[in-house]
Design a protein around this motif. Structure first.
Motif, PDB file in Angstrom:
ATOM      1  N   LEU A   1       0.838  -1.205   0.000  1.00  0.00           N
ATOM      2  CA  LEU A   1       0.000   0.000   0.000  1.00  0.00           C
ATOM      3  C   LEU A   1       0.872   1.254   0.000  1.00  0.00           C
ATOM      4  O   LEU A   1       0.581   2.231  -0.685  1.00  0.00           O
TER       5      LEU A   1
ATOM      6  N   SER B   1       0.914   4.055  -2.870  1.00  0.00           N
ATOM      7  CA  SER B   1       0.593   5.442  -2.511  1.00  0.00           C
ATOM      8  C   SER B   1       1.657   6.382  -3.056  1.00  0.00           C
ATOM      9  O   SER B   1       1.355   7.454  -3.578  1.00  0.00           O
ATOM     10  N   ILE B   2       2.906   5.983  -2.920  1.00  0.00           N
ATOM     11  CA  ILE B   2       4.004   6.802  -3.430  1.00  0.00           C
ATOM     12  C   ILE B   2       3.919   6.917  -4.947  1.00  0.00           C
ATOM     13  O   ILE B   2       4.012   8.018  -5.507  1.00  0.00           O
TER      14      ILE B   2
ATOM     15  N   SER C   1       1.485   9.293  -6.409  1.00  0.00           N
ATOM     16  CA  SER C   1       1.790  10.718  -6.258  1.00  0.00           C
ATOM     17  C   SER C   1       2.859  11.204  -7.220  1.00  0.00           C
ATOM     18  O   SER C   1       2.901  12.388  -7.543  1.00  0.00           O
TER      19      SER C   1
ATOM     20  N   PHE D   1      -6.298   1.085  -6.954  1.00  0.00           N
ATOM     21  CA  PHE D   1      -6.050   1.913  -5.765  1.00  0.00           C
ATOM     22  C   PHE D   1      -7.273   2.751  -5.445  1.00  0.00           C
ATOM     23  O   PHE D   1      -7.676   2.869  -4.283  1.00  0.00           O
TER      24      PHE D   1
ATOM     25  N   TYR E   1      -9.861   0.635  -3.961  1.00  0.00           N
ATOM     26  CA  TYR E   1      -9.479   0.281  -2.591  1.00  0.00           C
ATOM     27  C   TYR E   1      -9.824   1.410  -1.625  1.00  0.00           C
ATOM     28  O   TYR E   1     -10.384   1.174  -0.549  1.00  0.00           O
TER      29      TYR E   1
ATOM     30  N   LEU F   1     -12.409   1.478   1.473  1.00  0.00           N
ATOM     31  CA  LEU F   1     -12.029   1.897   2.827  1.00  0.00           C
ATOM     32  C   LEU F   1     -13.033   2.913   3.374  1.00  0.00           C
ATOM     33  O   LEU F   1     -13.442   2.846   4.526  1.00  0.00           O
TER      34      LEU F   1
ATOM     35  N   LEU G   1     -15.417   2.963   6.732  1.00  0.00           N
ATOM     36  CA  LEU G   1     -15.333   4.020   7.748  1.00  0.00           C
ATOM     37  C   LEU G   1     -16.507   4.978   7.675  1.00  0.00           C
ATOM     38  O   LEU G   1     -16.536   5.976   8.383  1.00  0.00           O
TER      39      LEU G   1
ATOM     40  N   LYS H   1      -8.584   2.351   9.085  1.00  0.00           N
ATOM     41  CA  LYS H   1      -8.114   3.690   9.481  1.00  0.00           C
ATOM     42  C   LYS H   1      -6.598   3.793   9.257  1.00  0.00           C
ATOM     43  O   LYS H   1      -6.097   4.790   8.753  1.00  0.00           O
TER      44      LYS H   1
ATOM     45  N   SER I   1      -4.851   2.161   7.161  1.00  0.00           N
ATOM     46  CA  SER I   1      -4.585   2.196   5.721  1.00  0.00           C
ATOM     47  C   SER I   1      -4.684   3.609   5.194  1.00  0.00           C
ATOM     48  O   SER I   1      -3.801   4.078   4.459  1.00  0.00           O
TER      49      SER I   1
ATOM     50  N   LEU J   1      -1.798   5.682   6.414  1.00  0.00           N
ATOM     51  CA  LEU J   1      -0.566   5.338   5.693  1.00  0.00           C
ATOM     52  C   LEU J   1      -0.540   6.005   4.328  1.00  0.00           C
ATOM     53  O   LEU J   1       0.472   6.568   3.908  1.00  0.00           O
ATOM     54  N   ILE J   2      -1.667   5.954   3.634  1.00  0.00           N
ATOM     55  CA  ILE J   2      -1.749   6.571   2.307  1.00  0.00           C
ATOM     56  C   ILE J   2      -1.430   8.068   2.415  1.00  0.00           C
ATOM     57  O   ILE J   2      -0.623   8.606   1.657  1.00  0.00           O
TER      58      ILE J   2
ATOM     59  N   ARG K   1       0.211   9.660   4.728  1.00  0.00           N
ATOM     60  CA  ARG K   1       1.599   9.893   5.136  1.00  0.00           C
ATOM     61  C   ARG K   1       2.544   9.718   3.954  1.00  0.00           C
ATOM     62  O   ARG K   1       3.456  10.511   3.731  1.00  0.00           O
ATOM     63  N   MET K   2       2.328   8.683   3.171  1.00  0.00           N
ATOM     64  CA  MET K   2       3.209   8.416   2.025  1.00  0.00           C
ATOM     65  C   MET K   2       3.089   9.527   0.984  1.00  0.00           C
ATOM     66  O   MET K   2       4.086   9.963   0.404  1.00  0.00           O
ATOM     67  N   ILE K   3       1.856   9.985   0.750  1.00  0.00           N
ATOM     68  CA  ILE K   3       1.668  11.062  -0.232  1.00  0.00           C
ATOM     69  C   ILE K   3       2.348  12.332   0.251  1.00  0.00           C
ATOM     70  O   ILE K   3       3.000  13.042  -0.517  1.00  0.00           O
TER      71      ILE K   3
END
Lengths: 95, 192
Positions: A16, A20-21, A24, A82, A85, A89, A93, B9, B11, B14-15, B17-19
Motif C-alpha cells: 500500500l 501510494s508513493i 503521487s 487503488f 481500494y 475503505l 469508515l 483507518k 490504511s 498510511l496513504i 503519510r506516504m503522499i
C-alpha cells in the motif's frame, strides 16, 4: 449492509505504501521507494514483483552509469485498483 | 515497514503519510541550469558587446551560439552521474516549459540572419523571463516568479535601448532573471 472486499494485494502495509508513493509521482526508482518506506531492499523487491505481476505497476530496469537502476510507475490498472481500494475503505469508515 | 495487514483507518493514514512524504522540496541541483545558462549568457553578452563595439564586425554575433552548445555540454556532464530518484508531474511540466522556451529561442535566433530583421535580444529576454516566471508559478517559488516578471518588464524596456549597449542591458536582465535567483536557490538547497 454488505461491505466491499478490500483488495488483498493492496491491503498490506508495504505494498500500500509503494502504491501510494507511485500514485503521487510519475515514476520513482528502487532507492527512492526503499528510503521512503524504510523497508529492506529484499522486502521491497518482493513486493514490487508482486505488484508488477498483478499489472498494478510497470517496472523498467536500466542503467545509470555503471549501476543498475529499477524504475517503477503505476499503471492505469493499478491506479484504478487503488481508487477502488480507497472507496472501499471509505465504505468501511462511513466517510 | 513490513508486510502486515492494517485496519481501515491505518490504511488511510498510511496513504496520507506516504503522499505527504513525496512532496519534493527544492534541491540545489534545480539551481544549476539557472547558474550555467545565466552566467554563460552574461559572459557571452559582455564579450560580444566588447567585440562589436571595437570592431563593428557583425560576424561576432555567431558567438551567441556558444550559449546553447557550451551550456548543454556543461549540463550533460553535471547530470551524468547524478541519479534522479523520482520524477513528479511538476518536474515534467517544468522540463516542458524549458524545452519549449529553449527551442523557440534557438530557432528564433536565426530569423534575423535569414529572414527578417527583428529585435532578437528583446525576444530572447522575454521568452527566457517567461520561462522563469512560469517555473516559479508551477513550483510555487515566488523568487522565480518575481525575478522572471522583472525580466519580462525589463525586456520591453530593452526595446528603447539602441546600439551595442542594448547587449549590456540584455546581460543585466539575465543577471536578474537567472544568475541571482540561481545563487539564492542553490544556497537554499544546500541548507536542507
Amino acid at each position: 449492509m454488505t461491505f466491499p472486499t478490500l483488495d488483498p494485494l493492496l491491503h498490506s502495509e508495504l505494498r500500500l505504501a509503494i502504491m501510494s508513493i507511485l500514485l503521487s509521482v510519475e515514476e520513482a526508482d528502487f532507492n527512492y521507494l526503499r528510503d521512503k518506506t524504510g523497508a529492506t531492499s529484499g522486502n521491497i523487491s518482493v513486493q514490487i514483483d508482486k505488484l508488477s505481476e498483478a499489472g498494478y505497476i510497470q517496472v523498467e530496469k536500466g542503467f545509470a552509469g555503471k549501476r543498475t537502476r529499477t524504475v517503477c510507475k503505476i499503471t492505469q490498472k493499478g491506479a484504478a485498483a487503488f481508487e477502488a481500494y480507497v472507496e472501499a475503505l471509505k465504505g468501511y469508515l462511513n466517510l | 515497514m513490513e508486510e502486515k495487514n492494517l485496519n481501515e483507518k491505518e490504511s488511510l493514514e498510511l496513504i496520507s503519510r506516504m503522499i505527504r512524504n513525496t512532496q519534493r522540496k527544492f534541491e540545489k541541483e534545480h539551481a544549476v541550469p539557472y547558474l550555467v545558462f545565466g552566467y554563460l549568457t552574461v559572459l557571452v553578452a559582455i564579450v560580444v558587446w566588447y567585440l562589436l563595439s571595437t570592431t563593428r564586425n557583425q560576424q561576432w554575433n555567431l558567438l551567441w551560439l556558444l550559449i546553447p552548445i557550451v551550456g548543454s555540454v556543461i549540463l550533460y556532464f553535471a547530470n551524468r552521474n547524478s541519479q534522479r530518484e523520482v520524477q513528479t508531474f511538476v518536474d515534467r511540466a517544468v522540463s516542458y516549459v524549458w524545452i519549449v522556451c529553449g527551442v523557440t529561442v534557438f530557432v528564433a535566433s536565426f530569423v534575423p540572419t535569414f529572414y527578417v530583421a527583428m529585435p532578437i535580444l528583446f525576444l530572447v529576454a522575454l521568452i527566457i523571463s517567461m520561462g522563469t516566471t512560469l517555473t516559479g508559478g508551477i513550483t510555487r517559488m515566488r523568487l522565480l516568479t518575481v525575478s522572471g516578471s522583472i525580466g519580462m518588464a525589463a525586456a520591453f524596456f530593452l526595446l528603447s535601448v539602441k546600439g551595442p549597449e542594448s547587449i549590456l542591458f540584455f546581460a543585466a536582465i539575465f543577471l536578474v532573471t537567472m544568475v541571482i535567483p540561481g545563487h539564492i536557490l542553490y544556497a537554499k538547497g544546500r541548507k536542507k
